[in-house]
Design a protein around this motif. Sequence first.
Motif, PDB file in Angstrom:
ATOM      1  N   ASP A 146       0.814  -1.222   0.000  1.00 48.75           N
ATOM      2  CA  ASP A 146       0.000   0.000   0.000  1.00 48.75           C
ATOM      3  C   ASP A 146       0.841   1.262   0.000  1.00 48.75           C
ATOM      4  OD1 ASP A 146      -2.272  -1.579   0.125  1.00 48.75           O
ATOM      5  OD2 ASP A 146      -2.424  -1.459   2.312  1.00 48.75           O
ATOM      6  N   LEU A 147       2.136   1.122   0.228  1.00 49.41           N
ATOM      7  CA  LEU A 147       3.008   2.283   0.353  1.00 49.41           C
ATOM      8  C   LEU A 147       3.873   2.518  -0.879  1.00 49.41           C
ATOM      9  CD1 LEU A 147       4.191   1.563   4.011  1.00 49.41           C
ATOM     10  CD2 LEU A 147       2.331   3.064   3.287  1.00 49.41           C
ATOM     11  N   LEU A 148       3.777   1.642  -1.880  1.00 51.63           N
ATOM     12  CA  LEU A 148       4.602   1.770  -3.077  1.00 51.63           C
ATOM     13  C   LEU A 148       4.125   2.941  -3.932  1.00 51.63           C
ATOM     14  CD1 LEU A 148       4.831  -2.000  -4.093  1.00 51.63           C
ATOM     15  CD2 LEU A 148       6.346  -0.705  -2.584  1.00 51.63           C
ATOM     16  N   ASP A 149       5.049   3.532  -4.658  1.00 45.66           N
ATOM     17  CA  ASP A 149       4.660   4.626  -5.556  1.00 45.66           C
ATOM     18  C   ASP A 149       4.098   4.057  -6.852  1.00 45.66           C
ATOM     19  OD1 ASP A 149       6.797   3.837  -7.171  1.00 45.66           O
ATOM     20  OD2 ASP A 149       8.091   5.505  -6.584  1.00 45.66           O
ATOM     21  N   GLY A 150       3.787   4.941  -7.802  1.00 43.79           N
ATOM     22  CA  GLY A 150       3.161   4.525  -9.048  1.00 43.79           C
ATOM     23  C   GLY A 150       4.006   3.582  -9.877  1.00 43.79           C
ATOM     24  N   GLU A 151       5.305   3.549  -9.630  1.00 37.89           N
ATOM     25  CA  GLU A 151       6.199   2.659 -10.374  1.00 37.89           C
ATOM     26  C   GLU A 151       6.618   1.451  -9.554  1.00 37.89           C
ATOM     27  OE1 GLU A 151       9.450   4.888 -11.912  1.00 37.89           O
ATOM     28  OE2 GLU A 151       8.182   6.422 -12.812  1.00 37.89           O
ATOM     29  N   GLY A 152       5.908   1.221  -8.428  1.00 39.48           N
ATOM     30  CA  GLY A 152       6.171   0.043  -7.621  1.00 39.48           C
ATOM     31  C   GLY A 152       7.386   0.138  -6.733  1.00 39.48           C
ATOM     32  N   ARG A 153       7.886   1.347  -6.497  1.00 36.68           N
ATOM     33  CA  ARG A 153       9.076   1.516  -5.671  1.00 36.68           C
ATOM     34  C   ARG A 153       8.689   1.769  -4.216  1.00 36.68           C
ATOM     35  NH1 ARG A 153      11.693   6.064  -9.472  1.00 36.68           N
ATOM     36  NH2 ARG A 153       9.615   6.878  -8.925  1.00 36.68           N
ATOM     37  N   GLU A 154       9.513   1.254  -3.321  1.00 37.09           N
ATOM     38  CA  GLU A 154       9.301   1.497  -1.902  1.00 37.09           C
ATOM     39  C   GLU A 154       9.577   2.967  -1.592  1.00 37.09           C
ATOM     40  OE1 GLU A 154      11.960  -1.240  -0.027  1.00 37.09           O
ATOM     41  OE2 GLU A 154      10.516  -2.905  -0.084  1.00 37.09           O
ATOM     42  N   PRO A 155       8.902   3.536  -0.589  1.00 34.64           N
ATOM     43  CA  PRO A 155       9.155   4.943  -0.241  1.00 34.64           C
ATOM     44  C   PRO A 155      10.579   5.121   0.266  1.00 34.64           C
ATOM     45  CG  PRO A 155       7.710   3.905   1.369  1.00 34.64           C
ATOM     46  CD  PRO A 155       7.849   2.930   0.256  1.00 34.64           C
ATOM     47  N   TRP A 156      11.070   6.343   0.182  1.00 31.05           N
ATOM     48  CA  TRP A 156      12.456   6.637   0.551  1.00 31.05           C
ATOM     49  C   TRP A 156      12.784   6.263   1.981  1.00 31.05           C
ATOM     50  CZ3 TRP A 156      13.160   9.858   4.665  1.00 31.05           C
ATOM     51  CH2 TRP A 156      12.085  10.674   5.032  1.00 31.05           C
ATOM     52  N   TRP A 157      11.784   6.389   2.874  1.00 31.28           N
ATOM     53  CA  TRP A 157      12.061   6.162   4.286  1.00 31.28           C
ATOM     54  C   TRP A 157      12.239   4.683   4.625  1.00 31.28           C
ATOM     55  CZ3 TRP A 157       8.216   3.233   6.315  1.00 31.28           C
ATOM     56  CH2 TRP A 157       6.934   3.346   5.746  1.00 31.28           C
ATOM     57  N   PHE A 158      11.998   3.778   3.671  1.00 34.19           N
ATOM     58  CA  PHE A 158      12.289   2.365   3.908  1.00 34.19           C
ATOM     59  C   PHE A 158      13.781   2.147   4.173  1.00 34.19           C
ATOM     60  CE2 PHE A 158       8.991  -0.987   2.706  1.00 34.19           C
ATOM     61  CZ  PHE A 158       7.936  -0.228   3.170  1.00 34.19           C
ATOM     62  N   ALA A 159      14.605   3.077   3.716  1.00 33.83           N
ATOM     63  CA  ALA A 159      16.050   2.954   3.923  1.00 33.83           C
ATOM     64  C   ALA A 159      16.496   3.508   5.263  1.00 33.83           C
ATOM     65  CB  ALA A 159      16.795   3.661   2.799  1.00 33.83           C
ATOM     66  N   THR A 160      15.586   4.092   6.044  1.00 33.57           N
ATOM     67  CA  THR A 160      15.958   4.702   7.325  1.00 33.57           C
ATOM     68  C   THR A 160      15.698   3.733   8.475  1.00 33.57           C
ATOM     69  OG1 THR A 160      13.772   5.688   7.711  1.00 33.57           O
ATOM     70  CG2 THR A 160      15.355   6.963   6.400  1.00 33.57           C
ATOM     71  N   GLY A 161      16.219   4.080   9.647  1.00 40.32           N
ATOM     72  CA  GLY A 161      15.972   3.294  10.851  1.00 40.32           C
ATOM     73  C   GLY A 161      16.977   2.195  11.126  1.00 40.32           C
ATOM     74  N   ALA A 162      17.972   2.035  10.255  1.00 43.61           N
ATOM     75  CA  ALA A 162      18.915   0.919  10.408  1.00 43.61           C
ATOM     76  C   ALA A 162      19.742   1.015  11.675  1.00 43.61           C
ATOM     77  CB  ALA A 162      19.829   0.846   9.188  1.00 43.61           C
ATOM     78  N   THR A 163      19.979   2.226  12.164  1.00 43.76           N
ATOM     79  CA  THR A 163      20.840   2.389  13.333  1.00 43.76           C
ATOM     80  C   THR A 163      20.051   2.443  14.637  1.00 43.76           C
ATOM     81  OG1 THR A 163      20.789   4.806  13.118  1.00 43.76           O
ATOM     82  CG2 THR A 163      22.544   3.634  11.967  1.00 43.76           C
ATOM     83  N   TRP A 164      18.728   2.403  14.556  1.00 41.89           N
ATOM     84  CA  TRP A 164      17.916   2.534  15.766  1.00 41.89           C
ATOM     85  C   TRP A 164      17.561   1.149  16.303  1.00 41.89           C
ATOM     86  CZ3 TRP A 164      13.529   1.485  18.386  1.00 41.89           C
ATOM     87  CH2 TRP A 164      13.173   2.359  19.406  1.00 41.89           C
ATOM     88  N   ASN A 165      17.848   0.913  17.585  1.00 45.28           N
ATOM     89  CA  ASN A 165      17.387  -0.305  18.252  1.00 45.28           C
ATOM     90  C   ASN A 165      17.832  -1.575  17.522  1.00 45.28           C
ATOM     91  OD1 ASN A 165      16.098  -0.726  20.690  1.00 45.28           O
ATOM     92  ND2 ASN A 165      14.165  -1.295  19.743  1.00 45.28           N
ATOM     93  N   GLU A 166      19.091  -1.571  17.095  1.00 43.36           N
ATOM     94  CA  GLU A 166      19.673  -2.710  16.389  1.00 43.36           C
ATOM     95  C   GLU A 166      18.910  -3.054  15.115  1.00 43.36           C
ATOM     96  OE1 GLU A 166      20.707  -6.108  18.714  1.00 43.36           O
ATOM     97  OE2 GLU A 166      21.451  -4.911  20.387  1.00 43.36           O
ATOM     98  N   GLY A 167      18.380  -2.037  14.471  1.00 46.41           N
ATOM     99  CA  GLY A 167      17.727  -2.255  13.183  1.00 46.41           C
ATOM    100  C   GLY A 167      16.321  -2.791  13.240  1.00 46.41           C
ATOM    101  N   VAL A 168      15.729  -2.873  14.431  1.00 47.20           N
ATOM    102  CA  VAL A 168      14.372  -3.409  14.554  1.00 47.20           C
ATOM    103  C   VAL A 168      13.389  -2.648  13.673  1.00 47.20           C
ATOM    104  CG1 VAL A 168      12.427  -3.603  16.156  1.00 47.20           C
ATOM    105  CG2 VAL A 168      14.690  -4.354  16.858  1.00 47.20           C
ATOM    106  N   VAL A 169      13.621  -1.352  13.503  1.00 45.55           N
ATOM    107  CA  VAL A 169      12.649  -0.503  12.819  1.00 45.55           C
ATOM    108  C   VAL A 169      13.051  -0.209  11.369  1.00 45.55           C
ATOM    109  CG1 VAL A 169      11.960   0.527  14.994  1.00 45.55           C
ATOM    110  CG2 VAL A 169      13.750   1.612  13.670  1.00 45.55           C
TER     111      VAL A 169
END
Length: 787
Positions: free
Chosen positions: A350-373
């Motif tokens: 439900d969050l993909l753009d018109g070309e089927g790409r994941e939103p930019w923020w999918f790449a964030t959160g890697a350093t928080w809480n051992e990557g849980v998020v």
Amino acid sequence: MAGGQVHFRAILAGPEGPLSSKAAPTGTRLAGQGPAGGRAPWPVPTPSTPEGHWSVQVRVTGPDGATYASPPAPAAAGEAHVSVRIPRPVLWAPEHPDLYEFEAVLLEGSTPVDRLEDHFGMRTVEARENRIYLNGRPLYIRAALDQDYYPVSLWTPPDDAFLMEQVRLAKELGLNTLRCHIKAPHPRYLYWADKLGLLVWEEYGNPSNSQGRAPELCRATLEGLIERDYNHPATVIWSVINESWGLDLSQERDRTWLAQMYDHFKAYDPTRLITDNSACPGNFHMATDLADYHSYYAYPDHFDRWEAWVADLAGRPGWLFSPHGDGRPTGQEPLMNSEFGNWGLPDAHDLLDGEGREPWWFATGATWNEGVVHPAGVRERYAGSALPAVFGAYRDFVRATQVQQFRALKHEIEAMRQRPSLNGYVITEFTDVHWECNGLLNQNRQPKAGHALYPTVIAGTQLIARPAGSRWALAAGETVAVRVQVASDSAAAAPGCTVCWWLEEGVATPLPGPGVGPRPGAQRGSLPGVVLPAFGVAEAGTLRFRAPVSGQRVRLHLALLDRHGREICRGYEDFGVYVRPGAEGVRLWLDPDLAGAHPGLAGALEALGYAVSAGGLGAAGDVALASRLEGPALAHVAAGGRLLLLAGAPQDLPGGLRIVDRKDGQWHGDWASGWHWLRPGLLGESEAALENPLDLDWAGLLPEHVVLGAGEAQADWLAGYVLGWVRLPAATALGFRLGRGSVVATTFRVAGCLGDHPAAAPLLAGLIARLRDPAFRPALHVAKEAR
């Protein structure tokens, strides 16, 4: 508003800014804020008022179309003060958001030179005697935290219609308040809250520290926000600081400043409530109108801790205020929880753009809480885990987490509604924000599972059912006692009500549908003579039903009827029914250390029909039960025996496997939620009681430890736990081979619960049956290690 008088303060302004030295933000101007936001290195003087005879006249139009006008009021020192008398004012409230429109005209002599149109509402809000009052009536706050982010534009609302729909959705969910979190909402956000009837709790963006000019700018910024939003009746609360961000409350200087800011803003805007510091563990209040606090607990495994914390909060604990002796509690501040919540993943599709790409923020959160998020790759990660064998397609897993989120909020809210001293709550949160997915809606404002049911939980009047002993796991055929309560924030008490109830057996849906009625032959009954309280909670009585004799899920439905038989509200509660398994002919060897740690275990095993020996190990075909993989238990497995390891403490196992305490790592799940699951096919006659993720019928039995080191062998996992965006998967029941034998290691608390928890015996029987199955041959084969 006082005695039907509406008071207007008109501030004249020119190209260089306000012509009044008292106009907000005063502190910013004195600190050197120049025109149009430009910084100036010196105090900026107030521009002088142009020569001429200036005055302001105001005309007000009421909700009924009646008009009221003032004579022109002369301007002096850049300001004009106007009063308009409105007899019999109509008060604004969420249930009837009546507004007054006004037009202010600036006159030079008798010539109009400018005009301004706006609206206002007439209402009062106050805190006294542990209650919040809106227009003199007690108010129970049913709120959600709104971080006020938007799908594409981030901090800027996409358009006016979006904001209107957002307010509509909030009311549709049953909310009466949004806490707009650490950022100033757009004026149209407040416009629609005014128009549609939604309360708003505002707070400005906290600084990262309180050094230098920060305290002065903090005060000036909130002054400016109050000046901007003063006319909005929807705004009823201001926060000065959130969770002590930017402050060090161990320092007397910062504590003194915080108390001073409460005093300052209480005088600056006496028409609203002020909370000095919306507090959380590690910080506290100094002086405040609301004694609010934040807390998060994993559900269902830490639900007992949540209930204990709620009970503590309801008793007005000392930790709400400064431990340094300089807090100023009155003992009358309304108590409430202002942040709590649980996660329900959004569907990545439900969050993909018109070309089927994941939103930019999918790449964030890697350093928080051992990557849980960290969301990136969630669908691929899911496909490569043990989860598809349990939940099916990724969409089904996502929906299951949202169902669990609904259940968590339902039970957590009910725990608060049971405490009459509490005055409301703030759910974290209204919508998901990027990877933070504890929203009632996803970030695109799409509903999650349970959307249609939330109004029965986020409700002014609510039915609460609690099983005796807080046990949601039922033994087949037992008689079950359920305490029923009615929580309400009604305008007046209503006697003569009735609670009707009925039992739905063989439940196959995770949530009830609308308008469900009793099936023919269903167990049913009523609790007459119920009084719907005006504000608080009332006992409706205790009902009893008999659990079915077969393993299944059952749902207790409740409906509250008024004395004329009209339905006021509904409630429900789910239970799992577990059948006691037979174990005749199964021989078990019980490790003495395990038996010593759990004195009742041997007797509970024998009561189930197991032949239990605590002496020397018998034949290799016997199943050994131990809490540690060492000594005779290890030798038994290495020689070809079978071992059920009931591990209740951290330890290292062969092959790099290890058992760790959840609270020592990221597996506690108290903020970024986790979900427990059990592989289907383990519970025998009780299999129909199983629903994943495991719910409150497994509370008390759920593991406080997890098994790590077998990430590549998830096909051998019989039960597990996963957090956040399908991160940090861990086993809670795991099969592996050691030497010529086999082990099933589990961290479910079977040993301590066997005699008391109806689900413990079926789980134990299923794990033993799996061990004794000749076809059981886990792929994971670890080498024997010296001990």
